[in-house]
Design an enzyme around this catalytic site. Structure first.
Site, PDB file in Angstrom:
ATOM      1  N   GLU A 255      -5.471   7.772  33.388  1.00 54.63           N
ATOM      2  CA  GLU A 255      -6.262   8.613  33.915  1.00 54.63           C
ATOM      3  C   GLU A 255      -5.540   9.656  34.911  1.00 54.63           C
ATOM      4  O   GLU A 255      -5.264   9.290  35.870  1.00 54.63           O
ATOM      5  CB  GLU A 255      -7.395   7.837  34.734  1.00 54.63           C
ATOM      6  CG  GLU A 255      -8.126   6.766  33.738  1.00 54.63           C
ATOM      7  CD  GLU A 255      -9.259   7.677  32.964  1.00 54.63           C
ATOM      8  OE1 GLU A 255      -9.421   8.768  33.007  1.00 54.63           O
ATOM      9  OE2 GLU A 255      -9.536   6.715  32.137  1.00 54.63           O
ATOM     10  N   CYS A 294     -10.331  13.474  41.413  1.00 52.44           N
ATOM     11  CA  CYS A 294      -9.738  13.590  40.245  1.00 52.44           C
ATOM     12  C   CYS A 294     -10.838  14.577  39.219  1.00 52.44           C
ATOM     13  O   CYS A 294     -10.521  15.234  38.427  1.00 52.44           O
ATOM     14  CB  CYS A 294      -9.352  12.583  39.338  1.00 52.44           C
ATOM     15  SG  CYS A 294     -10.599  11.323  39.119  1.00 52.44           S
TER      16      CYS A 294
HETATM   17  P1  NAP Z   1       0.841   9.866  41.813  1.00 56.80           P
HETATM   18  O1  NAP Z   1       1.880  10.294  42.671  1.00 56.80           O
HETATM   19  O2  NAP Z   1       1.340  10.177  40.574  1.00 56.80           O
HETATM   20  O3  NAP Z   1       0.866   8.251  42.160  1.00 56.80           O
HETATM   21  C1  NAP Z   1      -0.089   7.594  41.326  1.00 56.80           C
HETATM   22  C2  NAP Z   1       0.110   5.859  41.554  1.00 56.80           C
HETATM   23  O4  NAP Z   1       1.368   5.803  40.906  1.00 56.80           O
HETATM   24  C3  NAP Z   1       0.668   5.394  43.029  1.00 56.80           C
HETATM   25  O5  NAP Z   1       0.297   4.008  43.100  1.00 56.80           O
HETATM   26  C4  NAP Z   1       1.821   5.667  43.004  1.00 56.80           C
HETATM   27  O6  NAP Z   1       2.434   4.528  43.929  1.00 56.80           O
HETATM   28  C5  NAP Z   1       2.141   5.106  41.869  1.00 56.80           C
HETATM   29  N1  NAP Z   1       3.601   5.535  41.145  1.00 56.80           N
HETATM   30  C6  NAP Z   1       4.450   6.688  41.564  1.00 56.80           C
HETATM   31  N2  NAP Z   1       5.488   6.557  41.043  1.00 56.80           N
HETATM   32  C7  NAP Z   1       5.787   5.538  40.357  1.00 56.80           C
HETATM   33  C8  NAP Z   1       6.755   4.952  39.351  1.00 56.80           C
HETATM   34  N3  NAP Z   1       7.911   5.643  39.248  1.00 56.80           N
HETATM   35  N4  NAP Z   1       6.444   3.678  38.911  1.00 56.80           N
HETATM   36  C9  NAP Z   1       5.402   2.971  39.241  1.00 56.80           C
HETATM   37  N5  NAP Z   1       4.377   3.586  39.741  1.00 56.80           N
HETATM   38  C10 NAP Z   1       4.437   4.847  40.396  1.00 56.80           C
HETATM   39  O7  NAP Z   1      -0.484  10.401  42.316  1.00 56.80           O
HETATM   40  P2  NAP Z   1      -1.425  10.364  43.580  1.00 56.80           P
HETATM   41  O8  NAP Z   1      -0.694  11.604  44.330  1.00 56.80           O
HETATM   42  O9  NAP Z   1      -1.359   9.136  44.283  1.00 56.80           O
HETATM   43  O10 NAP Z   1      -2.525  10.953  42.919  1.00 56.80           O
HETATM   44  C11 NAP Z   1      -3.130  12.167  42.989  1.00 56.80           C
HETATM   45  C12 NAP Z   1      -3.205  12.407  41.427  1.00 56.80           C
HETATM   46  O11 NAP Z   1      -4.179  11.482  40.893  1.00 56.80           O
HETATM   47  C13 NAP Z   1      -4.113  13.707  41.555  1.00 56.80           C
HETATM   48  O12 NAP Z   1      -3.374  14.482  40.576  1.00 56.80           O
HETATM   49  C14 NAP Z   1      -5.369  13.349  40.637  1.00 56.80           C
HETATM   50  O13 NAP Z   1      -6.003  14.277  39.882  1.00 56.80           O
HETATM   51  C15 NAP Z   1      -5.131  12.148  40.084  1.00 56.80           C
HETATM   52  N6  NAP Z   1      -6.196  11.226  39.970  1.00 56.80           N
HETATM   53  C16 NAP Z   1      -6.837  10.995  38.651  1.00 56.80           C
HETATM   54  C17 NAP Z   1      -8.025  10.156  38.544  1.00 56.80           C
HETATM   55  C18 NAP Z   1      -8.439   9.770  37.333  1.00 56.80           C
HETATM   56  O14 NAP Z   1      -9.578   8.980  37.136  1.00 56.80           O
HETATM   57  N7  NAP Z   1      -8.284  10.519  36.299  1.00 56.80           N
HETATM   58  C19 NAP Z   1      -8.498   9.525  39.721  1.00 56.80           C
HETATM   59  C20 NAP Z   1      -7.916   9.778  41.032  1.00 56.80           C
HETATM   60  C21 NAP Z   1      -6.970  10.410  41.008  1.00 56.80           C
HETATM   61  P3  NAP Z   1       2.930   5.194  45.261  1.00 56.80           P
HETATM   62  O15 NAP Z   1       1.802   5.537  46.279  1.00 56.80           O
HETATM   63  O16 NAP Z   1       3.448   3.870  46.079  1.00 56.80           O
HETATM   64  O17 NAP Z   1       4.040   6.029  45.059  1.00 56.80           O
END
Ligand code: NAP
Length: 678
Positions: A255, A294
């Site tokens: 997602e 999101c």
């Molecule tokens: P993100 O940086 O991609 O992080 C998402 C998750 O992935 C976090 O738990 C992060 O952990 C983890 N992560 C990052 N790098 C990783 C790796 N190399 N290996 C394993 N896990 C890893 O996104 P975010 O900034 O937290 O969230 C914002 C984004 O999420 C926005 O773009 C939003 O649109 C999207 N979003 C989508 C939905 C949906 O349902 N489609 C819902 C909510 C948000 P750490 O925090 O520990 O780095």
């Protein structure tokens, strides 16, 4: 400062060192996060060896009851979660969406699980397929829980809902989970998770938590495991293409972000309810959770002639937004989750401004009420306007994950469909119109690019759940850029955790395996099955009754007292001209009623009620002089765990004197359990 712990293999464990997360409003340290030293391979093994078997011993209904108990338990601690949630910059409404939204999802699955899934440990999927000429070889699909674990990787914006909306489905399915919240807001997830473990509601191993990075967990995933990822498209793509995910065909649900749009219909001119509703919704989506959703509206498409009017209306409404510490009276919008997040949004706004002009807001400064303006992650709502959306690729590509939206003109329905599609796949789109013909055309053109489409007008606005709210009973997820995943959607979401297997064999073997009687498997006659309680009743218990002659007098009597005098039953000439009947025939409902009269055992007993019929088909017309017989066979039982009865499904076949099938259907009844079992 709170040092967060992971819950691994039945123990709480703090990681070594770790990054410090700050209060979004004050910049003060809140928690230190690290999973260094956690044994991820052992966690996965613990889930598979301890959690999975314990969950799979339970039925869907038993697991659903646990979801309900968990939701009730957590609800009692709500105030504490709200206090912690405030540190993420959330207002009370934002916290409600996250916290109560999460509990609501658990409650919804607790209810759906008991209403729509069997009280069994697996699902019999669809009807049997007869594969041979004599019916001695049949096929039947079943769905059983995967025997691995799911690793849920969540985004920072919904620390509670993000965890619970996913857990509700894997726990109901019987698959253990390891939750990995985003580090920024993991302190709230950890607080809720501690209570989940303390409650003791789910068995050990069903739930584990990683606060910090997932380390080498991906290296240990097998084909029985799953990963769900919510976050940015870039991280998602990286994880989805991990060699172990590819090599072991690990199920991966993604997602990701999406450039969701909202469209104002051409009929919704100023002065119409739909115009006002549109303006209200765009502002609501920009400001709820500071636009860190999101599903938020990033692209606002309006008819070219309305561009100025909408810009003015939005500007006026946005001017009323008060940014600051939500605990201070009058503040309507809190802070972004972190300063880093604010920097990201500012960067994205700068990119968008290369093709769009600023209509409202200032990315660099904002008046702040309460909180620490210098240290808090405050940012006011920013409205942009792009005159040429076809020539400006970035407005369809760059997600400013904050209170930011871009207003754009369109010319006609095809134009706006093409513009919506430039997002290359969205979680949700919305349309504000009172013109159903426009709505139909738009939906047919745009649905393929969206996971959810909301159409708002004056009739449904009051009860509408809004553009940005994923609902547990509806699918959440979208194609392409949105990740291509699908979550929730009622029991659809549970199916992602089950393996569908096509069974082939003899009817008796498949009946013994599935607990569902199949045509061709043995029937036994003896004591009338209506005299048996739920525990005594066996699959295949049968009553055969009849024949009973159909007469013209009875058809006319039935027609007279029900009022159903349709010509096929009453007018010989007209009925003879009918291509199906060639003369007067009995009512279908007469056949059903007569068949019930044949198979029923009328005395008070364990059968409590008939609650419906399924799969009814009238196959051969019944004519005066025909002699009808019925065979009623116990096909399936579903004891309820909270009641003294359960459902029984009866295979019913009505035949005529030539052995031809006249009608087939399933009779559905409620039958009492044995007194001791009740
Ligand atoms: P993100 O940086 O991609 O992080 C998402 C998750 O992935 C976090 O738990 C992060 O952990 C983890 N992560 C990052 N790098 C990783 C790796 N190399 N290996 C394993 N896990 C890893 O996104 P975010 O900034 O937290 O969230 C914002 C984004 O999420 C926005 O773009 C939003 O649109 C999207 N979003 C989508 C939905 C949906 O349902 N489609 C819902 C909510 C948000 P750490 O925090 O520990 O780095």
């Amino acid at each position: 400062m709170n040092k967060l712990e992971s819950y691994a293999c039945g123990k709480w464990q703090a990681g070594e060192g770790g990054e410090v997360m700050l209060n979004a409003l004050t910049g003060e340290p809140v928690a230190q996060v690290s999973s260094r030293g956690v044994n991820f391979a052992a966690m996965l093994a613990h889930a598979r060896k301890v959690g999975g078997p314990a969950l799979r011993k339970l039925t869907f209904h038993e697991r659903a009851m646990k979801l309900k108990a968990l939701a009730s338990y957590l609800s009692e601690h709500k105030d504490r979660y709200y206090a912690i949630s405030a540190k993420t910059g959330a207002s009370k409404v934002d916290s409600m969406i996250d916290i109560d939204g999460g509990f609501g999802t658990l409650f919804s699955y607790a209810s759906k699980g008991r209403r729509e899934l069997p009280n069994a440990r697996f699902i019999v999927d669809g009807s049997p397929e007869v594969m041979g000429k004599t019916g001695s070889f049949v096929g039947q699909h079943v769905m059983t829980p995967l025997q691995g674990a799911v690793l849920h990787i969540n985004a920072f914006n919904f620390p509670v809902w993000g965890m619970l909306e996913k857990l509700s489905q894997n726990l109901l399915a019987g698959v253990p989970a390891i939750v990995k919240p985003a580090s920024q807001t993991a302190y709230l997830t950890e607080a809720v998770f501690r209570d989940m473990i303390a409650s003791g509601i789910f068995p050990e191993g069903a739930l584990q938590l990683i606060c910090g990075s997932v380390g080498d967990a991906f290296e240990h995933l097998t084909g029985q495991d799953l990963v769900t990822f919510t976050g940015s498209a870039s991280t998602g793509q990286k994880l989805k293409s991990h060699p172990v995910i590819i090599r072991n065909s690990v199920r991966f649900t993604m997602e990701a972000d999406s450039l969701n749009c909202s469209i104002l219909g051409p009929d919704a001119v100023p002065g119409t309810p739909e115009f006002d509703l549109y303006v209200k919704e765009v502002v609501r989506e920009m400001t709820t959770k500071c636009g860190q959703k999101c599903t938020a509206i990033r692209r606002a498409f309006v008819p070219r002639t309305q561009l100025d009017a909408v810009a003015e209306a939005l500007k006026a409404r946005l001017a009323k937004v008060v940014v600051g510490d939500p605990s201070v009276d009058g503040v309507t919008m809190g802070a972004l989750a972190s300063l880093a997040q604010r920097d990201e949004v500012r960067k994205a706004v700068a990119t968008l401004r290369t093709v769009a002009e600023l209509v409202a807001g200032d990315p660099d400064t904002v008046a702040v009420t309460g909180g620490d303006a210098a240290k808090g992650a405050f940012l006011g709502p920013i409205l942009l306007r792009c005159q040429d959306p076809h020539g400006a690729a970035v407005v369809h590509e760059v997600e400013a994950f904050g209170p930011v939206s871009t207003l754009m003109p369109y010319d006609d329905v095809d134009d706006v469909i093409a513009l919506a599609a430039k997002g290359e796949g969205s979680l949700v789109g919305s349309l504000f119109t009172y013109d159903n013909a426009f709505a139909r055309e738009l939906v047919l053109g745009a649905a393929s690019h969206h996971g959810r489409l909301l159409i708002v007008n004056r009739d449904c606005a009051k009860e509408s759940t809004g553009h940005g709210s994923p609902m547990p009973v509806l699918v959440h997820g979208g194609p392409g850029r949105a990740g291509g995943g699908e979550e929730m959607g009622g029991v659809r979401g549970v199916m992602h955790y089950l393996q569908r297997t096509a069974l082939q064999g003899s009817p008796a073997t498949l009946a013994a395996i599935t607990g569902q009687w199949l045509p061709g498997s043995p029937r036994q006659e003896g004591v009338h099955p209506f005299r048996k309680n739920l525990d005594e009743l066996q699959l295949g218990d049968t009553v055969k009754a009849g024949p009973r002659k159909v007469t013209l007098e009875e058809i006319e009597h039935f027609a007279a007292f029900t009022g159903d005098t349709f010509y096929a039953h009453m007018d010989e000439v007209a009925a003879a001209a009918n291509p199906f009947f060639g003369g007067r025939v009995a009512h279908g409902y007469y056949i059903l009623s007569m068949s019930a009269g044949l198979f029923v055992q009328p005395d008070p007993g364990p059968v409590l009620a008939n609650y419906g019929l399924d799969n009814l088909r009238f196959v051969t017309p019944a004519k005066p002089g025909d002699e009808l017989s019925v065979t009623l066979t116990c096909k399936g039982k579903n004891p309820r765990i909270t009641e003294h009865y359960g459902e029984v499904r009866w295979d019913t076949v009505v035949t005529n004197q030539d052995g031809k099938v006249v009608a087939t259907y399933d009779v559905l009844t409620m039958v009492e359990k044995a007194p001791a079992a009740a």
